[in-house]
Design a protein around this motif. Structure first.
Motif, PDB file in Angstrom:
ATOM      1  N   ALA A 186       0.826  -1.224   0.000  1.00 24.12           N
ATOM      2  CA  ALA A 186       0.000   0.000   0.000  1.00 24.12           C
ATOM      3  C   ALA A 186       0.852   1.263   0.000  1.00 24.12           C
ATOM      4  O   ALA A 186       0.329   2.367   0.089  1.00 24.12           O
ATOM      5  CB  ALA A 186      -0.937  -0.015   1.191  1.00 24.12           C
ATOM      6  N   TYR A 222      -6.732  10.163  -5.365  1.00 27.31           N
ATOM      7  CA  TYR A 222      -6.596  11.114  -4.254  1.00 27.31           C
ATOM      8  C   TYR A 222      -7.749  12.118  -4.230  1.00 27.31           C
ATOM      9  O   TYR A 222      -7.657  13.158  -3.633  1.00 27.31           O
ATOM     10  CB  TYR A 222      -5.269  11.878  -4.359  1.00 27.31           C
ATOM     11  N   ASN A 265      -4.539   5.582   4.097  1.00 30.09           N
ATOM     12  CA  ASN A 265      -4.885   4.437   3.241  1.00 30.09           C
ATOM     13  C   ASN A 265      -6.304   3.956   3.496  1.00 30.09           C
ATOM     14  O   ASN A 265      -6.942   4.353   4.478  1.00 30.09           O
ATOM     15  CB  ASN A 265      -3.888   3.297   3.447  1.00 30.09           C
ATOM     16  N   TYR A 291     -10.917  -2.417  -4.524  1.00 31.38           N
ATOM     17  CA  TYR A 291      -9.529  -2.361  -4.139  1.00 31.38           C
ATOM     18  C   TYR A 291      -8.726  -3.546  -4.622  1.00 31.38           C
ATOM     19  O   TYR A 291      -9.096  -4.683  -4.422  1.00 31.38           O
ATOM     20  CB  TYR A 291      -9.445  -2.226  -2.612  1.00 31.38           C
ATOM     21  N   LEU A 341       3.066   4.210   1.314  1.00 35.30           N
ATOM     22  CA  LEU A 341       3.176   4.925   2.597  1.00 35.30           C
ATOM     23  C   LEU A 341       1.814   5.039   3.259  1.00 35.30           C
ATOM     24  O   LEU A 341       0.775   4.969   2.584  1.00 35.30           O
ATOM     25  CB  LEU A 341       3.755   6.333   2.365  1.00 35.30           C
TER      26      LEU A 341
HETATM   27  C1  LIG Z   1      -4.835   8.387  -1.109  1.00 39.50           C
HETATM   28  S1  LIG Z   1      -3.535   7.379  -1.592  1.00 39.50           S
HETATM   29  C2  LIG Z   1      -2.869   6.855  -0.076  1.00 39.50           C
HETATM   30  C3  LIG Z   1      -1.387   7.089   0.020  1.00 39.50           C
HETATM   31  C4  LIG Z   1      -0.581   6.116  -0.718  1.00 39.50           C
HETATM   32  N1  LIG Z   1      -0.465   4.893   0.076  1.00 39.50           N
HETATM   33  C5  LIG Z   1       0.777   6.677  -1.033  1.00 39.50           C
HETATM   34  O1  LIG Z   1       1.790   6.084  -0.668  1.00 39.50           O
HETATM   35  O2  LIG Z   1       0.843   7.712  -1.640  1.00 39.50           O
HETATM   36  C6  LIG Z   1      -4.427   6.097  -2.216  1.00 39.50           C
HETATM   37  C7  LIG Z   1      -3.582   5.093  -2.831  1.00 39.50           C
HETATM   38  O3  LIG Z   1      -2.903   4.328  -1.875  1.00 39.50           O
HETATM   39  C8  LIG Z   1      -2.983   2.978  -2.182  1.00 39.50           C
HETATM   40  N2  LIG Z   1      -3.736   2.295  -1.140  1.00 39.50           N
HETATM   41  C9  LIG Z   1      -4.508   2.875  -0.253  1.00 39.50           C
HETATM   42  N3  LIG Z   1      -5.037   1.977   0.618  1.00 39.50           N
HETATM   43  C10 LIG Z   1      -4.581   0.783   0.226  1.00 39.50           C
HETATM   44  C11 LIG Z   1      -4.797  -0.551   0.700  1.00 39.50           C
HETATM   45  N4  LIG Z   1      -5.562  -0.827   1.770  1.00 39.50           N
HETATM   46  N5  LIG Z   1      -4.174  -1.544   0.085  1.00 39.50           N
HETATM   47  C12 LIG Z   1      -3.382  -1.289  -0.972  1.00 39.50           C
HETATM   48  N6  LIG Z   1      -3.163  -0.071  -1.491  1.00 39.50           N
HETATM   49  C13 LIG Z   1      -3.747   0.959  -0.880  1.00 39.50           C
HETATM   50  C14 LIG Z   1      -3.716   2.867  -3.481  1.00 39.50           C
HETATM   51  O4  LIG Z   1      -2.790   2.713  -4.495  1.00 39.50           O
HETATM   52  C15 LIG Z   1      -4.393   4.172  -3.616  1.00 39.50           C
HETATM   53  O5  LIG Z   1      -4.460   4.555  -4.933  1.00 39.50           O
END
Ligand SMILES: C[S@@+](CC[C@H](N)C(=O)[O-])C[C@H]1O[C@@H](n2cnc3c(N)ncnc32)[C@H](O)[C@@H]1O
Length: 628
Positions: A469, A543, A566, A610, A471
């Motif tokens: 996922a 986002y 996340n 997801y 950060l």
């Molecule tokens: C709003 S961003 C969150 C921040 C992101 N993790 C980052 O490093 O920039 C949303 C993205 O994070 C990833 N993400 C968020 N929640 C996740 C989860 N539970 N499992 C896997 N990927 C996740 C997805 O790729 C999504 O498009």
């Protein structure tokens, strides 16, 4: 010997005369001016007569009065006025000696003003004035246009401004058949023909001022919808609105269940007779009524004279006074204290009820159902008939709207006791609105997370606990339910055609309208229309969040720590839309108790299937989607 003595006596007498005249002249001159007189000898008795004048201290002094200007000594500056009946030339000045009867020919206030402007040494208003009149070339001040053209030196600046519009290629020359476009480099030398007048530049300057952000060239709200002329008209109305409700009064309003709910879609919202704005003034102050009563006593039945004196206003008050006089009531200030007529009180009460009921309908509306907010601007009181964009867009007016606190569609704020604005009894809190100290009368308010500068929660970014996922966001300290974590910020994106923003059915963007009218507008299209507006297939962002029906916020390029939260179907934080000063903003709040060092998760919504990590701009749609 005797003859010689007689001769020397006469010479002495002549000398004394000349000496005393010089002395008098010098003493008078030194009182009003320090510059030495140019003429070394006084004018001859043929050229001038000597008159006696009274000085401010009451003593009598003699002064020369020249018979003709040609006989006067040369002066350093051109004298444009004729000397008065009693005046004296002392070099570059004329010392005017007013006759005692003109001693106080200007008021004390005027004298102080003139002294402040010209310096106290000029001594205006006493019986000595020094006129120092420089010679200026004649200036033609005949107005050709209420706003004259800018001087030539400013023309290059205007050209630059028009070219800025040209870069956007949205400007259409006023005259279609002229064949000129602002893009034509060859035609640049003819730009001065198209140079806008000062008034149009001034209008665009004012239009560019965002009255929501109080800045020029605001990237979010585009151009101001306020019209200068409308603003002036409304300002006049302000003065008349003695019966206008204050914010505090509005906050004290009570609801009346017998009142039918008004809505912008039904006729009950349109002004009824009781609430229509009356151009005629009604005197409400005791003093004004006493003055009007006295005027009536003086003018008697001469209604024309009364009308001329009052400018046609207060006729209803005068009519009421008439009745009082017929009843034999003696008009005294005391009698007028009881003059607060019932119908005025009733008007105010009705208005309170009406706003209160409108509040019930509008405050409960979810942010996501709202349209993009722009303060309304119209000369008449807020109603659908008056083309109020707030009413048309089912919005409540704010303090930035043109009618300000006098608006009929105004959000009245709350008046909660100390620190209770985070409880159910606070109407702002219940309506997801942050309290505004300008509008609410609450004490020690805590319902102002996004506008206050109080310490934010300590959050940190680290590798997510969810595999693949990327950060994630974590909290340093434990959090309680309802704690505010931060605002979700990013670029604002319009999610449907912008003509809906105008709210009054116009099919042209306000900015385009200005450009079409030939008014130069700097390019301020920072709203990311390219992402949605105009494209058949909406682009998507992982986002993004919807803010209103028309607007989304996207943190893909710009944002803060909060963008790293996340997804989880068992979230511990939530995003709540708040109305802040008329605008919708997104806050992140704790949904439950969260221990220190825990990762924060949010539910992205049902539209977010997801899969695996791999951000792509087209993978996830904006929550709830736009119209497309
Ligand atoms: C709003 S961003 C969150 C921040 C992101 N993790 C980052 O490093 O920039 C949303 C993205 O994070 C990833 N993400 C968020 N929640 C996740 C989860 N539970 N499992 C896997 N990927 C996740 C997805 O790729 C999504 O498009």
């Amino acid at each position: 010997m005797a003859k010689k003595r007689r001769l020397s006596n006469r010479q002495d007498k002549d000398k004394n005369d000349v000496g005393s005249a010089r002395k008098k002249s010098a003493s008078t001159s030194s009182r009003v001016s320090k510059s030495p007189p140019l003429s070394l000898s006084p004018p001859s008795k043929e050229a001038a007569t000597i008159t006696t004048v009274k000085t401010p201290d009451g003593s009598l002094k003699r002064a020369f009065t020249p018979k003709s200007l040609s006989s006067l000594p040369p002066t350093t500056e051109k004298i444009l006025t004729k000397p008065g009946p009693s005046s004296q030339i002392t070099g570059d000045e004329i010392v005017m000696h007013h006759q005692p009867k003109h001693e106080l020919n200007i008021t004390e206030k005027q004298r102080l003003f003139l002294n402040a402007v010209t310096g106290p040494r000029k001594n205006f208003g006493t019986n000595h004035e020094t006129l120092r009149i420089p010679s200026f070339p004649p200036i033609d001040i005949t107005p050709k246009d209420p706003y004259p053209m800018l001087p030539q030196k400013y023309v290059p600046m205007i050209k630059f401004s028009t070219r800025m519009v040209a870069r956007n290629e949205r400007i259409v020359p006023k005259s279609e058949d002229s064949g000129k476009t602002f893009n034509d480099e060859e035609n640049n030398h003819e730009m001065s023909d198209l140079t806008p007048s000062y008034s149009s530049v001034a209008v665009s300057f004012l239009k560019l001022f965002c009255n929501q952000c109080n800045t020029f060239d605001c990237p979010l709200h585009s151009i101001s919808s306020k019209d200068v002329a409308v603003e002036a008209a409304v300002a006049l109305e302000y003065d008349k609105s003695e019966e206008a409700l204050t914010y505090t009064e509005l906050a004290e309003m009570e609801t009346d269940s017998s009142y039918t709910l008004p809505s912008p879609d039904n006729d009950s919202f349109i002004e009824d007779d009781n609430f229509s704005s009356n151009t005629e003034e009604t005197a409400t102050s005791v003093e004004m009524k006493v003055i009007l009563a006295r005027m009536k006593m003086i003018c008697g039945d001469d209604t024309q004279l009364l009308s001329a004196i009052t400018g046609g206003r207060y006729s209803s008050t005068l009519a009421t006074l008439d009745e009082e006089q017929k009843d034999g009531k003696f008009i005294t200030p005391l009698a007028h204290t009881a003059f607060k007529s019932e119908h005025l009180k009733q008007d105010k009460l009705n208005r309170k009820r009406r706003i209160s009921k409108r509040m019930e309908t509008l405050v409960g509306m979810k942010a996501i159902e709202r349209s993009f907010f722009r303060p309304c601007s119209h000369p008449d009181r807020c109603s659908r008939a008056a083309n109020c964009s707030c009413v048309a867009g089912n919005l409540i007016c704010t303090k930035q709207c043109i009618w300000g606190k006098f608006g009929d569609n105004l959000y009245p704020g709350c008046k909660c006791p100390k620190s209770s604005c985070t409880m159910e009894q606070c109407r702002c809190f219940m309506a997801n609105r942050e309290c505004d100290p300008d509008v609410c009368g609450c004490k020690c308010c805590k319902n102002n997370n996004m506008t206050s500068s109080k310490k934010k929660r300590q959050l940190f970014i680290s590798k997510s606990t969810v595999a693949n996922a990327g950060l994630g966001l974590f909290t340093k300290s434990p959090l309680a339910k309802g704690d505010f974590l931060g605002e979700y910020i990013g670029e604002y994106i319009l999610t449907r055609p912008v003509n809906s923003l105008l709210g009054n059915g116009e099919d042209v963007r306000a900015q385009d309208k200005l450009v079409n009218e030939g008014i130069p507008v700097a390019p301020i299209d920072c709203i990311r229309e390219d992402l949605h507006y105009g494209s058949s297939q909406p682009k998507e962002s992982p986002y993004g969040f919807d803010m209103t029906k028309d607007l989304a916020v996207d943190a893909i390029n710009i944002g803060n720590k909060v963008r790293y939260i996340n997804y989880s179907d068992n979230p511990n934080v939530e995003a709540i839309h708040y109305a802040v000063n008329g605008e919708t903003r997104l806050g992140i709040y704790a949904m439950c108790k969260i221990p220190a060092q825990a990762e924060l998760f949010i539910d992205y919504g049902p539209k977010y299937p997801y899969t695996t990590y791999g951000i792509s701009a087209t993978k996830y749609s904006i929550q709830n989607g736009g119209e497309n």
